[in-house]
Design a protein around this motif. Structure first.
Motif, mmCIF file in Angstrom:
data_model
loop_
_atom_site.group_PDB
_atom_site.id
_atom_site.type_symbol
_atom_site.label_atom_id
_atom_site.label_comp_id
_atom_site.label_asym_id
_atom_site.label_seq_id
_atom_site.Cartn_x
_atom_site.Cartn_y
_atom_site.Cartn_z
ATOM 1 N N ASN A 18 10.412 16.271 -26.948
ATOM 2 C CA ASN A 18 11.299 17.420 -26.743
ATOM 3 C C ASN A 18 12.607 16.950 -26.094
ATOM 4 O O ASN A 18 12.762 15.766 -25.786
ATOM 5 N N CYS A 19 13.527 17.873 -25.892
ATOM 6 C CA CYS A 19 14.863 17.487 -25.426
ATOM 7 C C CYS A 19 14.835 16.809 -24.061
ATOM 8 O O CYS A 19 15.557 15.853 -23.824
ATOM 9 N N ARG A 20 13.988 17.315 -23.193
ATOM 10 C CA ARG A 20 13.901 16.726 -21.858
ATOM 11 C C ARG A 20 13.448 15.283 -21.937
ATOM 12 O O ARG A 20 14.001 14.392 -21.294
ATOM 13 N N ILE A 44 14.118 10.046 -34.417
ATOM 14 C CA ILE A 44 13.858 11.258 -35.186
ATOM 15 C C ILE A 44 14.442 12.471 -34.469
ATOM 16 O O ILE A 44 15.092 13.322 -35.071
ATOM 17 N N HIS A 45 14.235 12.513 -33.172
ATOM 18 C CA HIS A 45 14.768 13.641 -32.421
ATOM 19 C C HIS A 45 16.291 13.722 -32.548
ATOM 20 O O HIS A 45 16.861 14.790 -32.719
ATOM 21 N N LEU A 46 16.932 12.570 -32.473
ATOM 22 C CA LEU A 46 18.392 12.552 -32.549
ATOM 23 C C LEU A 46 18.903 12.972 -33.928
ATOM 24 O O LEU A 46 20.007 13.505 -34.044
ATOM 25 N N LEU A 48 17.614 15.296 -35.612
ATOM 26 C CA LEU A 48 17.449 16.744 -35.725
ATOM 27 C C LEU A 48 18.231 17.511 -34.676
ATOM 28 O O LEU A 48 18.534 18.686 -34.845
ATOM 29 N N CYS A 49 18.536 16.854 -33.570
ATOM 30 C CA CYS A 49 19.066 17.601 -32.426
ATOM 31 C C CYS A 49 20.471 17.126 -32.073
ATOM 32 O O CYS A 49 20.659 16.012 -31.573
ATOM 33 N N HIS A 50 21.428 17.976 -32.343
ATOM 34 C CA HIS A 50 22.822 17.589 -32.092
ATOM 35 C C HIS A 50 23.147 17.569 -30.615
ATOM 36 O O HIS A 50 23.986 16.815 -30.158
ATOM 37 N N TRP A 51 22.430 18.415 -29.874
ATOM 38 C CA TRP A 51 22.674 18.440 -28.442
ATOM 39 C C TRP A 51 22.370 17.085 -27.827
ATOM 40 O O TRP A 51 23.143 16.545 -27.051
ATOM 41 N N CYS A 52 21.248 16.504 -28.203
ATOM 42 C CA CYS A 52 20.845 15.219 -27.646
ATOM 43 C C CYS A 52 21.712 14.074 -28.169
ATOM 44 O O CYS A 52 21.939 13.095 -27.474
ATOM 45 N N GLN A 53 22.196 14.217 -29.390
ATOM 46 C CA GLN A 53 23.132 13.226 -29.917
ATOM 47 C C GLN A 53 24.363 13.145 -29.021
ATOM 48 O O GLN A 53 24.819 12.086 -28.631
HETATM 49 ZN ZN LIG Z 1 17.170 17.479 -28.228
#
Ligand SMILES: [Zn+2]
Length: 98
Positions: A18-20, A44-46, A48-53
């Protein structure tokens, strides 16, 4: 949303943190090498998740800025000690040693 994306995301979700967790992994990755599974999950998370990028980019930028600052500090000449003072300290250290 197409079936393809749904199954991809739910499949990736099992591997992806998850993001955390992703945020923690990203800062950890700057200090040491992550395990294969952690790297995979993070990648994989990156995807899908622009916030974490964006978070990762910021993190690396801040880290490199901090490093540049350190180098700058180290290349500054030690102005606090004049040659005479340094000589006196050296003599004192030598006399204490003997
Ligand atoms: Zn994220």
């Amino acid at each position: 949303m197409t079936h393809f994306w749904k199954s991809l995301i739910s499949g990736a979700g099992e591997l992806s943190p998850n993001c955390r967790e992703a945020a923690r992994l990203q800062s950890e990755a700057l200090d040491h090498r992550l395990r294969w599974r952690q790297r995979m999950g993070l990648r994989i998370h990156l995807l899908l998740c622009h916030w974490c990028q964006r978070y990762g980019k910021q993190l690396r930028f801040l880290r490199s800025a901090a490093h540049r600052h350190d180098e700058h500090e180290q290349t500054l000449p030690p102005q606090s000690l004049r040659p005479e003072a340094r000589e006196r300290i050296k003599q004192r250290i030598n006399s204490e040693k003997s």
